[in-house]
Scaffold this motif. Structure first.
Motif, PDB file in Angstrom:
ATOM      1  N   UNK A  28      17.040  41.063  84.662  1.00  0.00           N
ATOM      2  CA  UNK A  28      18.334  40.769  85.269  1.00  0.00           C
ATOM      3  C   UNK A  28      19.340  40.188  84.297  1.00  0.00           C
ATOM      4  N   UNK A  29      18.909  39.189  83.513  1.00  0.00           N
ATOM      5  CA  UNK A  29      19.826  38.552  82.554  1.00  0.00           C
ATOM      6  C   UNK A  29      20.276  39.539  81.482  1.00  0.00           C
ATOM      7  N   UNK A  30      19.346  40.356  81.015  1.00  0.00           N
ATOM      8  CA  UNK A  30      19.666  41.335  79.974  1.00  0.00           C
ATOM      9  C   UNK A  30      20.602  42.410  80.525  1.00  0.00           C
ATOM     10  N   UNK A  35      25.937  44.983  80.894  1.00  0.00           N
ATOM     11  CA  UNK A  35      27.035  45.556  81.690  1.00  0.00           C
ATOM     12  C   UNK A  35      28.342  44.795  81.491  1.00  0.00           C
ATOM     13  N   UNK A  36      28.239  43.485  81.274  1.00  0.00           N
ATOM     14  CA  UNK A  36      29.456  42.678  81.104  1.00  0.00           C
ATOM     15  C   UNK A  36      29.967  42.700  79.674  1.00  0.00           C
ATOM     16  N   UNK A  37      29.055  42.989  78.741  1.00  0.00           N
ATOM     17  CA  UNK A  37      29.432  42.997  77.335  1.00  0.00           C
ATOM     18  C   UNK A  37      29.474  41.624  76.709  1.00  0.00           C
ATOM     19  N   UNK A  38      28.951  40.611  77.425  1.00  0.00           N
ATOM     20  CA  UNK A  38      28.982  39.247  76.898  1.00  0.00           C
ATOM     21  C   UNK A  38      27.747  38.481  77.337  1.00  0.00           C
ATOM     22  N   UNK A  39      27.131  37.778  76.398  1.00  0.00           N
ATOM     23  CA  UNK A  39      25.956  36.966  76.717  1.00  0.00           C
ATOM     24  C   UNK A  39      26.318  35.801  77.634  1.00  0.00           C
ATOM     25  N   UNK A  40      27.609  35.445  77.664  1.00  0.00           N
ATOM     26  CA  UNK A  40      28.040  34.333  78.511  1.00  0.00           C
ATOM     27  C   UNK A  40      27.811  34.620  79.990  1.00  0.00           C
ATOM     28  N   UNK A  41      27.760  35.922  80.337  1.00  0.00           N
ATOM     29  CA  UNK A  41      27.561  36.318  81.732  1.00  0.00           C
ATOM     30  C   UNK A  41      26.098  36.605  82.053  1.00  0.00           C
ATOM     31  N   UNK A  42      25.225  36.386  81.096  1.00  0.00           N
ATOM     32  CA  UNK A  42      23.820  36.748  81.305  1.00  0.00           C
ATOM     33  C   UNK A  42      23.167  35.925  82.411  1.00  0.00           C
ATOM     34  N   UNK A  45      23.124  36.924  86.763  1.00  0.00           N
ATOM     35  CA  UNK A  45      22.132  37.630  87.584  1.00  0.00           C
ATOM     36  C   UNK A  45      21.221  36.639  88.295  1.00  0.00           C
ATOM     37  N   UNK A  46      20.703  35.676  87.530  1.00  0.00           N
ATOM     38  CA  UNK A  46      19.843  34.652  88.121  1.00  0.00           C
ATOM     39  C   UNK A  46      20.628  33.780  89.087  1.00  0.00           C
ATOM     40  N   UNK A  47      21.882  33.491  88.729  1.00  0.00           N
ATOM     41  CA  UNK A  47      22.724  32.672  89.610  1.00  0.00           C
ATOM     42  C   UNK A  47      22.915  33.345  90.961  1.00  0.00           C
ATOM     43  N   UNK A  48      23.281  34.625  90.937  1.00  0.00           N
ATOM     44  CA  UNK A  48      23.556  35.326  92.195  1.00  0.00           C
ATOM     45  C   UNK A  48      22.284  35.531  93.004  1.00  0.00           C
ATOM     46  N   UNK A 236      17.922  30.945  81.107  1.00  0.00           N
ATOM     47  CA  UNK A 236      18.503  31.213  79.803  1.00  0.00           C
ATOM     48  C   UNK A 236      17.474  31.498  78.715  1.00  0.00           C
ATOM     49  N   UNK A 237      16.195  31.321  79.027  1.00  0.00           N
ATOM     50  CA  UNK A 237      15.167  31.536  78.007  1.00  0.00           C
ATOM     51  C   UNK A 237      15.120  32.985  77.510  1.00  0.00           C
TER      52      UNK A 237
END
Length: 399
Positions: A28-30, A35-42, A45-48, A236-237
């Protein structure tokens, strides 16, 4: 006999459904970062997904209170299946915004997973309530551990279906959730709540019980803050590992071992909670969580130490969650249990969602070491709440 049959059905559903949850955790994080193009949004997925568990906690508890566990649990896994299909669609369309509501729907599977542990206590002998609950938690081990390692098979399935490789594991998620629906809807008869003739309909009762009972407050606080500690660090791991050169296979293996730590020793945790008492077991779990964040904070670039940290994190979560959940079940009569369980799961998932949402920002600002130490601070509220439990409530025969 009814309790034995109920446990068998719940275990079967947990094994199948948890494959889907496990398959989505490591990917999910990957996928979100891709899809977002940024690790900041990784972390989104877990949040939602965790937020979805919170969103669905009260509706599923309300269904359980009105119509029984069978319909509530089946509905949770059905919604999760639809979410997995929508994730696949988002990957095909390369749409990051579509991924967010899809993961929110998948969170219903986690909500059903959480509710199942309380369903295990509906018919249980109070002396063995911890063990019954722990057995259902343990049954998630097979699917949850195997799920994260479906990345490579998922890529093969994706190639056959003509969809992006990262969407492949979500095919397994959809199929697994569908199987859980079939198992529960067909086989969970008689319904644990219906066979007791007890269905509390007013969810406001849940808040009242929690406010009036020190044991219930401590149990809910344990679940909420322990889950937030675990999710904040775990979310985040995978990103941290990839930034240091780990492959998806290594990430999947690490997450599998982490989930094994969460579930595999659950029967032992249930036995300890029944024998030692719930409060003592929770406090031991908090000590293990502290040890885990210290391991993570000092891991540096070592994949081995990160893995050790996550396994320890899972064990601390298991000890705290099994004892805390049993404590909540102990604190309320059966008629009110769905209401209390709904509030408990809501708070547990909300704190996890907040932790997951903030973890990406914290990782960016103060690195993985800082994130680990920040997660460890969440142990403090549990210790404070433990001081409010009356001395008589600490006796193993009662808690």
């Amino acid at each position: 006999m009814s309790q034995r049959r109920t446990l068998s059905v719940l275990v079967a559903a947990q094994i199948t459904g948890s494959i889907g949850i496990g398959a989505s955790v490591s990917v999910g994080a990957v996928l979100a970062a891709d899809l977002s193009g940024s690790a900041a949004w990784s972390g989104s997925a877990s949040t939602m997904s965790t937020l979805g568990a919170a969103v669905w906690a009260l509706p599923l508890a309300r269904v359980a209170a009105a119509r029984g566990r069978r319909l509530a649990l089946s509905l949770g896994w059905l919604v999760s299946m639809l979410g997995a299909l929508l994730v696949i669609g988002a990957a095909v369309a390369h749409s990051f915004p579509l991924t967010l509501p899809a993961m929110l729907l998948m969170g219903a599977g986690t909500a059903a997973n959480l509710q199942s542990r309380f369903a295990a206590t509906d018919l249980a002998d109070p002396r063995h309530r911890g063990r019954s609950l722990a057995l259902v938690v343990w049954s998630s081990t097979i699917g949850a551990v195997g799920g994260p390692n479906l990345t490579r098979p998922g890529a093969s399935v994706a190639e056959v279906l003509g969809i992006p490789p990262l969407a492949g594991p979500f095919v397994f998620s959809a199929v697994a959730a569908a199987l859980a629906v079939v198992v529960l809807f067909v086989a969970l008869r008689p319904d644990p709540l219906a066979s007791n003739g007890s269905r509390g309909r007013n969810l406001r009762v849940g808040w009242e019980v929690i406010k009036s009972s020190p044991q219930a407050r401590f149990g809910v606080a344990t679940l909420a803050f322990s889950h937030a500690t675990m999710v904040s660090l775990m979310a985040m791991t995978p990103v941290h590992m990839q930034e240091h050169g780990a492959t998806l296979t290594v990430v999947g293996l690490t997450i599998s071992l982490h989930i094994a730590g969460m579930y595999a020793l659950s029967p032992v945790m249930g036995w300890i909670a029944d024998r030692w008492g719930r409060v003592r077991t929770v406090l031991c779990g908090q000590a293990v969580l502290v040890l885990a964040v210290v391991f993570a904070a000092t891991s540096g670039d070592s994949m081995t130490m990160i893995t050790v940290a996550l396994v320890t994190l899972g064990i601390g979560w298991s000890m705290s969650t099994v004892a805390g959940s049993t404590l909540v079940a102990d604190s309320v009569e059966l008629a009110r249990r769905p209401a209390v369980q709904g509030v408990s799961d809501l708070l547990m998932s909300l704190t996890g969602a907040i932790g997951a949402a903030l973890s990406g920002v914290v990782l960016t600002l103060i690195t993985y070491t800082g994130l680990s130490l920040a997660a460890g601070l969440l142990v403090l509220p549990v210790i404070v709440f433990s001081l409010t439990v009356p001395a008589r409530g600490r006796v193993p025969s009662q808690l």
